[in-house]
Design an enzyme around this catalytic site. Sequence first.
Site, PDB file in Angstrom:
ATOM      1  N   ASP A 217      52.632  -1.120  48.100  1.00 18.14           N
ATOM      2  CA  ASP A 217      53.626  -1.680  49.008  1.00 18.14           C
ATOM      3  C   ASP A 217      55.032  -1.201  48.637  1.00 18.14           C
ATOM      4  O   ASP A 217      55.396  -1.166  47.452  1.00 18.14           O
ATOM      5  CB  ASP A 217      53.544  -3.211  48.903  1.00 18.14           C
ATOM      6  CG  ASP A 217      54.329  -3.904  49.986  1.00 18.14           C
ATOM      7  OD1 ASP A 217      54.058  -3.654  51.156  1.00 18.14           O
ATOM      8  OD2 ASP A 217      55.229  -4.696  49.641  1.00 18.14           O
ATOM      9  N   GLU A 270      53.393   3.503  50.198  1.00 15.18           N
ATOM     10  CA  GLU A 270      54.046   3.178  51.482  1.00 15.18           C
ATOM     11  C   GLU A 270      55.519   3.529  51.322  1.00 15.18           C
ATOM     12  O   GLU A 270      56.252   2.863  50.590  1.00 15.18           O
ATOM     13  CB  GLU A 270      53.906   1.690  51.799  1.00 15.18           C
ATOM     14  CG  GLU A 270      54.445   1.358  53.174  1.00 15.18           C
ATOM     15  CD  GLU A 270      55.133   0.011  53.307  1.00 15.18           C
ATOM     16  OE1 GLU A 270      55.372  -0.398  54.440  1.00 15.18           O
ATOM     17  OE2 GLU A 270      55.459  -0.612  52.281  1.00 15.18           O
TER      18      GLU A 270
HETATM   19  C1  NOJ Z   1      55.500  -3.674  53.577  1.00 20.24           C
HETATM   20  C2  NOJ Z   1      54.318  -4.424  54.122  1.00 20.24           C
HETATM   21  O1  NOJ Z   1      53.504  -3.548  54.839  1.00 20.24           O
HETATM   22  C3  NOJ Z   1      54.879  -5.544  54.960  1.00 20.24           C
HETATM   23  O2  NOJ Z   1      53.895  -6.181  55.720  1.00 20.24           O
HETATM   24  C4  NOJ Z   1      55.589  -6.508  54.059  1.00 20.24           C
HETATM   25  O3  NOJ Z   1      56.194  -7.523  54.822  1.00 20.24           O
HETATM   26  C5  NOJ Z   1      56.674  -5.799  53.233  1.00 20.24           C
HETATM   27  N1  NOJ Z   1      56.230  -4.549  52.702  1.00 20.24           N
HETATM   28  C6  NOJ Z   1      57.102  -6.667  52.077  1.00 20.24           C
HETATM   29  O4  NOJ Z   1      56.061  -6.761  51.149  1.00 20.24           O
END
Ligand code: NOJ
Length: 555
Positions: A217, A270
């Site tokens: 993440d 990500e």
């Molecule tokens: C990216 C995640 O995909 C999203 O759903 C989340 O709200 C944020 N990061 C914070 O963790």
Amino acid sequence: MTVLRTTVPSEKTAQWWRDSIIYQLYVKSFADSDGDGVGDLDGVTAGLDHIARLGVDGIWLNPCYPSPNRDGGYDVADYTRIDGRYGGMPAFERLLAATHDRGLKLLMDLVPNHCSDQHEWFQQALVAAPGSPERDRFIFRDGRGVDGAEPPNNWRSTFGGSAWTRINDDPGDAQWYLHSFDSSQPDFNWQNEQVGQMFDDVLRTWFDRGIDGFRIDVAYAMVKHAELPDLADPAGDNPYLWNQPGVHEIFKRWRKISDSYGRDLTLLGEVWLPPADATDYIRAGELNQVFYFDLLQQPFEAGAFRLSIAETLAGLKGVDGVPTWTLNSHDVHRSVTRYGLVEAEPMNSPDVNALRTRARGPVDVELGTHRAIAATLLVLALPGSVYLYQGEELGLPEVQDLPEDTRQDPIWARSEHAEYGRDGCRVPMPWSASGRSFGFSADDAVSAPWLPQPAWFADFAADRQQDDPDSVLAFYRRALHARQQLDQAADLEWLETGREDVLAFRRGAISCVTVFDGCSFMPPAEWGALVCSSLPAVDAAERWLAAGSTGWYAV
Ligand code: NOJ
């Protein structure tokens, strides 16, 4: 249509992740096995037939750790266990075994930038003194102004509002903590070695249990600018929060851990960055993969798609990496809606990603569906790995009109209702056209689904599409099986089409052609015969590709 040879999916071996197709599971919304209105891991296990029949290589589970669920589980209270609502560790072990029995991989979601305010470390920090080792695991600072009543700097949370929350009004301890997202998600201080050690242990815990990798993440957020400087324009992008050079040290450390297992694990970041910057994360000894979200943010236009793909591939020259593509996720409006949007409503969001990926307005669902599946077939022909998000195989549009009092995404409240957020792509799946929850829970379930499903979900139910060769579901099965014929070692070579709205490229024996607009298109005879297409060809001889569709031709 010429039928492609069918092959049994090969047991992927070395670096399986380079060309794999992974199905993303928003566990809460996939299938509810125990009638509490919330999807769970036994529901996923029961749905593995559906997933495997698509022809994917593995699954990625959104966070299912113990969590107060203020941000869909991205507020983790304990990184080492599975939440009881999802069936706890026994259900996880059943799912992992069933996944591996089918030759599928299983990826977990790692959330290293922040935890839940209910995590024991944060609870300890709250009762510890300013300057204590407990506070040092997070980013606490004194406030500014009289009695420290103003936040330490002018940063905004990605979800809206200040990125700082003051822990109490006690003038002796007016400290504030940083949260890049919701106030229930305090950011860790990655300069503190205890944080690094805890995450080393978390990685080992799950690798020891047998998983095949992690999606990471906000992988570019863990290290902040050391001075936490004020922004010249607080409403704009925050360059001090993301993509700081120090973050790469974390991945070098994690890669040593994953390599030490000797079993080909993957670490996928990500990272919402332009393609050239994203590639920095997959340099030798760092992450194996990174999402290239640039394509997802493009309008359905040949020029925009070509530029994004070309920039991504050009950035990879000299790097032993492959792109990871996706057109849908739990954070963006579903592709049917994005591509079918007739007119976007004005949107008041400081988040540039939100402007590109969550615009609202009336939708031409048929147009959006045709474009979404055309885009999917195009992406499946590209070099690299592809991630699909649950429900896209049913052609689900975004649920834009959820009742306001049912919205759960913290963006809705934090933006003071300026931004609707991401609930509309997280509505529980419709498995059957009838039944109280369209088969998501049993009909005698105690609770209704955690987000309400609209009546029109019946039209998209899996059982309606199951035996219909013209359904979106049938398309996904055909397309994913056709992809097994792609020579993954083949480079991409652009082909001239003579039309600005028609994009074509060749990989090995397959030529992929997308007609973005206008009228149908007939490729030259030497590109071969149509072997797979998102819409039927317009002529009996199957040479003419319909407008708004993609076709694969093979010699
Ligand atoms: C990216 C995640 O995909 C999203 O759903 C989340 O709200 C944020 N990061 C914070 O963790």
